[in-house]
Design a protein around this motif. Structure first.
Motif, PDB file in Angstrom:
ATOM      1  N   SER A  98       0.848  -1.184   0.000  1.00  0.00           N
ATOM      2  CA  SER A  98       0.000   0.000   0.000  1.00  0.00           C
ATOM      3  C   SER A  98       0.888   1.240   0.000  1.00  0.00           C
ATOM      4  O   SER A  98       2.002   1.222   0.523  1.00  0.00           O
ATOM      5  CB  SER A  98      -0.910  -0.005   1.227  1.00  0.00           C
ATOM      6  N   ALA A 100       0.953   5.466   0.855  1.00  0.00           N
ATOM      7  CA  ALA A 100       0.305   6.592   1.530  1.00  0.00           C
ATOM      8  C   ALA A 100       1.363   7.591   1.951  1.00  0.00           C
ATOM      9  O   ALA A 100       2.414   7.212   2.476  1.00  0.00           O
ATOM     10  CB  ALA A 100      -0.496   6.128   2.748  1.00  0.00           C
ATOM     11  N   SER A 145      -3.075   4.362   5.565  1.00  0.00           N
ATOM     12  CA  SER A 145      -3.835   5.596   5.380  1.00  0.00           C
ATOM     13  C   SER A 145      -3.449   6.569   6.474  1.00  0.00           C
ATOM     14  O   SER A 145      -3.820   6.378   7.640  1.00  0.00           O
ATOM     15  CB  SER A 145      -5.340   5.323   5.434  1.00  0.00           C
ATOM     16  N   LYS A 185      -6.331  -2.098   0.314  1.00  0.00           N
ATOM     17  CA  LYS A 185      -5.998  -0.686   0.276  1.00  0.00           C
ATOM     18  C   LYS A 185      -7.088   0.117   0.986  1.00  0.00           C
ATOM     19  O   LYS A 185      -8.245  -0.298   1.031  1.00  0.00           O
ATOM     20  CB  LYS A 185      -5.918  -0.152  -1.171  1.00  0.00           C
ATOM     21  N   PHE A 186      -6.706   1.290   1.470  1.00  0.00           N
ATOM     22  CA  PHE A 186      -7.695   2.265   1.885  1.00  0.00           C
ATOM     23  C   PHE A 186      -8.149   3.033   0.649  1.00  0.00           C
ATOM     24  O   PHE A 186      -7.326   3.528  -0.128  1.00  0.00           O
ATOM     25  CB  PHE A 186      -7.114   3.248   2.900  1.00  0.00           C
ATOM     26  N   ASP A 189     -13.086   6.381   2.782  1.00  0.00           N
ATOM     27  CA  ASP A 189     -13.347   5.934   4.152  1.00  0.00           C
ATOM     28  C   ASP A 189     -13.652   4.445   4.216  1.00  0.00           C
ATOM     29  O   ASP A 189     -14.284   3.969   5.164  1.00  0.00           O
ATOM     30  CB  ASP A 189     -14.512   6.729   4.755  1.00  0.00           C
ATOM     31  N   TRP A 209     -14.433   1.710   7.747  1.00  0.00           N
ATOM     32  CA  TRP A 209     -13.352   2.015   8.674  1.00  0.00           C
ATOM     33  C   TRP A 209     -13.869   3.049   9.671  1.00  0.00           C
ATOM     34  O   TRP A 209     -14.492   4.019   9.271  1.00  0.00           O
ATOM     35  CB  TRP A 209     -12.134   2.567   7.904  1.00  0.00           C
TER      36      TRP A 209
END
Length: 267
Positions: A98, A100, A145, A185-186, A189, A209
């Motif tokens: 991921s 971020a 995230s 993945k984020f 929301d 989330w």
């Protein structure tokens, strides 16, 4: 849940010359359409995860023969740029990754359950390692995230939730879904995660989330971990990335094709 039949997808890849890959792939996602594919140039092993940001594509893969793990970088045309070896002694299995805040997060674990892993933070520009967070369990994928990391252990039986700005220990939460997530993945929301359900089926799921309640499930055909080399039509694969209604999966080991799906409005 109302069962929606998977519609068949049939695609002839005349421009591609991949001897080890089938020319047609028949399994697809419900409520999605196949837009196209991108051939990734360069050496890949057993693909574990994929992530995309801007003009870059990152892929994790494990060389099971040599017990080595790698992060590979490509441009959006599929040209290989560079790679970083992630092998850490007995930990050589990089999982779903991921991106971020300018960092790439990758779990690197031993190839067995109930073992150990390191969550590795990598600078997305230089590919230099920023930090390592050790966890006493196998971790197969991670979503990042802001200040939060959510990682899943072997078969995604449990989620490990980490607040990077807090000194509190990891929070362990049971996975509310039977899906064995391989990449997540984020997205806004929601936490979007893909993996396999059985020997012949897989799913991509949207979880709220921070409650981690499952809000939507898209079913698909067989998935990479339950077919040799992830070949023969398993379109959920071990690598998955989401950008709005665009869903990307990387179900094949090298040589690999990135499959691009467009989700229906209701998805």
């Amino acid at each position: 849940m109302i069962r929606t039949a998977l519609f068949p997808l049939l695609l002839a890849f005349a421009p591609l010359s991949i001897a080890a890959a089938p020319e047609t792939l028949d399994d697809g996602f419900e409520q999605a359409q196949l837009v196209g594919t991108l051939q990734l140039q360069g050496e890949l092993f057993h693909v574990q995860g994929v992530e995309m940001r801007g003009d870059r594509i990152w892929v994790t893969s494990v060389d099971n023969r040599q017990h080595r793990g790698f992060l590979h970088e490509f441009d959006r045309a599929g040209h290989f740029l560079r790679r970083l070896e992630l092998t850490d002694g007995a930990r050589y299995h990089p999982g779903g990754l991921s991106v971020a805040g300018g960092s790439i997060w990758v779990p690197v674990a031993e190839m067995r359950p109930d073992s150990s892993a390191v969550l590795v933070e990598i600078d997305a520009q230089s590919l230099e390692v920023r930090r390592r967070i050790r966890v006493a369990d196998h971790l197969g994928c991670v979503a990042a995230s802001g200040r939060h990391l959510v990682a899943a252990n072997w078969d995604s039986r449990q989620f490990y939730v980490l607040d990077l700005a807090d000194k509190e220990p990891l929070r362990i939460v049971p996975n509310p879904s039977p899906t064995r997530f391989q990449d997540m993945k984020f997205v806004g929301d929601r936490l979007v995660a893909g993996g396999y359900v059985s020997w012949v089926s897989g799913a991509v799921e949207w979880l709220d989330w921070p409650t981690l309640r499952v809000r939507r499930t898209l079913r698909a055909g067989a998935v990479g971990p339950v077919r040799p080399f992830g070949r023969g039509g398993p379109l959920t694969g071990e690598g998955m990335a989401v950008n709005g209604r665009d869903l990307y999966v990387l179900p094949e080991d090298g040589p690999s094709r990135l499959f691009h799906f467009r989700l229906d409005e209701t998805a």
